[in-house]
Design a protein around this motif. Structure first.
Motif, PDB file in Angstrom:
ATOM      1  N   ALA A 126       0.825  -1.209   0.000  1.00  0.00           N
ATOM      2  CA  ALA A 126       0.000   0.000   0.000  1.00  0.00           C
ATOM      3  C   ALA A 126       0.862   1.264   0.000  1.00  0.00           C
ATOM      4  O   ALA A 126       0.606   2.199  -0.774  1.00  0.00           O
ATOM      5  CB  ALA A 126      -0.941   0.003   1.205  1.00  0.00           C
ATOM      6  N   LEU A 127       1.873   1.296   0.858  1.00  0.00           N
ATOM      7  CA  LEU A 127       2.733   2.478   0.914  1.00  0.00           C
ATOM      8  C   LEU A 127       3.513   2.650  -0.384  1.00  0.00           C
ATOM      9  O   LEU A 127       3.714   3.769  -0.862  1.00  0.00           O
ATOM     10  CB  LEU A 127       3.666   2.395   2.119  1.00  0.00           C
ATOM     11  N   LYS A 128       3.936   1.543  -0.970  1.00  0.00           N
ATOM     12  CA  LYS A 128       4.681   1.599  -2.229  1.00  0.00           C
ATOM     13  C   LYS A 128       3.791   2.108  -3.362  1.00  0.00           C
ATOM     14  O   LYS A 128       4.177   3.017  -4.107  1.00  0.00           O
ATOM     15  CB  LYS A 128       5.243   0.215  -2.551  1.00  0.00           C
ATOM     16  N   VAL A 129       2.596   1.532  -3.505  1.00  0.00           N
ATOM     17  CA  VAL A 129       1.691   1.958  -4.574  1.00  0.00           C
ATOM     18  C   VAL A 129       1.272   3.409  -4.375  1.00  0.00           C
ATOM     19  O   VAL A 129       1.249   4.195  -5.326  1.00  0.00           O
ATOM     20  CB  VAL A 129       0.464   1.021  -4.659  1.00  0.00           C
ATOM     21  N   TYR A 130       0.947   3.788  -3.166  1.00  0.00           N
ATOM     22  CA  TYR A 130       0.545   5.168  -2.877  1.00  0.00           C
ATOM     23  C   TYR A 130       1.640   6.148  -3.291  1.00  0.00           C
ATOM     24  O   TYR A 130       1.378   7.148  -3.965  1.00  0.00           O
ATOM     25  CB  TYR A 130       0.220   5.312  -1.388  1.00  0.00           C
ATOM     26  N   THR A 131       2.880   5.828  -2.925  1.00  0.00           N
ATOM     27  CA  THR A 131       4.016   6.692  -3.277  1.00  0.00           C
ATOM     28  C   THR A 131       4.246   6.711  -4.787  1.00  0.00           C
ATOM     29  O   THR A 131       4.476   7.778  -5.370  1.00  0.00           O
ATOM     30  CB  THR A 131       5.288   6.216  -2.544  1.00  0.00           C
ATOM     31  N   MET A 132       4.159   5.563  -5.438  1.00  0.00           N
ATOM     32  CA  MET A 132       4.350   5.484  -6.887  1.00  0.00           C
ATOM     33  C   MET A 132       3.304   6.347  -7.603  1.00  0.00           C
ATOM     34  O   MET A 132       3.641   7.092  -8.542  1.00  0.00           O
ATOM     35  CB  MET A 132       4.221   4.036  -7.376  1.00  0.00           C
ATOM     36  N   LEU A 133       2.055   6.251  -7.180  1.00  0.00           N
ATOM     37  CA  LEU A 133       0.988   7.021  -7.830  1.00  0.00           C
ATOM     38  C   LEU A 133       1.171   8.521  -7.591  1.00  0.00           C
ATOM     39  O   LEU A 133       0.948   9.330  -8.493  1.00  0.00           O
ATOM     40  CB  LEU A 133      -0.378   6.556  -7.348  1.00  0.00           C
ATOM     41  N   GLN A 134       1.578   8.890  -6.380  1.00  0.00           N
ATOM     42  CA  GLN A 134       1.835  10.305  -6.090  1.00  0.00           C
ATOM     43  C   GLN A 134       2.969  10.833  -6.967  1.00  0.00           C
ATOM     44  O   GLN A 134       2.885  11.957  -7.480  1.00  0.00           O
ATOM     45  CB  GLN A 134       2.192  10.495  -4.616  1.00  0.00           C
ATOM     46  N   GLN A 135       4.025  10.056  -7.128  1.00  0.00           N
ATOM     47  CA  GLN A 135       5.156  10.475  -7.951  1.00  0.00           C
ATOM     48  C   GLN A 135       4.766  10.650  -9.412  1.00  0.00           C
ATOM     49  O   GLN A 135       5.376  11.424 -10.123  1.00  0.00           O
ATOM     50  CB  GLN A 135       6.316   9.481  -7.816  1.00  0.00           C
ATOM     51  N   LYS A 136       3.752   9.900  -9.845  1.00  0.00           N
ATOM     52  CA  LYS A 136       3.250  10.026 -11.224  1.00  0.00           C
ATOM     53  C   LYS A 136       2.213  11.136 -11.357  1.00  0.00           C
ATOM     54  O   LYS A 136       1.658  11.335 -12.421  1.00  0.00           O
ATOM     55  CB  LYS A 136       2.652   8.707 -11.690  1.00  0.00           C
ATOM     56  N   GLY A 137       1.917  11.796 -10.231  1.00  0.00           N
ATOM     57  CA  GLY A 137       0.954  12.885 -10.247  1.00  0.00           C
ATOM     58  C   GLY A 137      -0.493  12.446 -10.259  1.00  0.00           C
ATOM     59  O   GLY A 137      -1.386  13.256 -10.519  1.00  0.00           O
TER      60      GLY A 137
END
Length: 184
Positions: free
Chosen positions: A170-181
């Motif tokens: 969850a933390l990984k996906v959340y961060t990945m999506l945030q980094q992609k805007g």
């Protein structure tokens, strides 16, 4: 200094259906010997499946070792050592939740307890979900529900979600999506 420990001998202590307990004698980096007890496991997969509305498919399941219900993302062990992890992830997601993704991406490995267990959980991120039929194993009882990804992250940070693979994915996906805007 090299940190590697070299195997001197290995003894199978218990050979179960899911776990296999070994006791090894190893040579330490300083030349001394020591014993290591550890569990061999075939490996597993987990899937953070995200709906088009930004909700994570979750499961509430009783976990016997802790004698309580835990909230987790769908997961399961490989059927064989040579099973394709991506195919196993698709199988587990469909069987446990009834969802089938149009996109699934490998996002890394999770080692749950590397001091005593060699289980490697391959983490996947699934999107473009379509509903199909749930196909639980005969001894599998769980409740499927959804939660917004941001709410799941908040629950993790508040200490309410104890499952490590769920936290990591969850933390990984959340961060990945945030980094992609992508807004969640």
């Amino acid at each position: 200094m090299r940190l590697e420990e070299k195997n001197i001998s290995s003894r199978l202590i218990y050979d179960g259906k899911v776990v296999h307990l070994y006791e090894d004698e190893v040579l330490l980096p300083d030349g001394q010997s020591a014993r290591r007890e550890y569990v061999k496991h075939i490996g597993a997969v987990c899937v953070l499946a995200l709906t088009d509305q930004g909700e994570v498919i979750l499961e509430r399941q009783f976990r016997y070792p802790f004698h309580k219900e835990l909230i987790e993302i769908p997961a399961g062990k490989l059927d064989s050592a040579d099973e394709d992890p991506k195919e196993a992830a698709l199988r587990e997601l469909r069987e446990e939740t009834g969802y089938v993704p149009t996109r699934i991406t490998y996002i890394g490995d999770f080692y749950s307890s590397p001091a005593i267990l060699d289980e490697r959980i391959r983490m996947f991120f699934a999107e473009g979900l379509m509903r199909d039929e749930q196909q639980l194993d005969d001894d599998e009882f769980l409740e499927v529900f959804t939660m917004p990804l941001k709410a799941l992250v908040d629950e993790i940070l508040a200490g309410h979600i104890s499952d490590g693979k769920t936290q990591a994915a969850a933390l990984k996906v959340y961060t990945m999506l945030q980094q992609k805007g992508r807004t969640i």
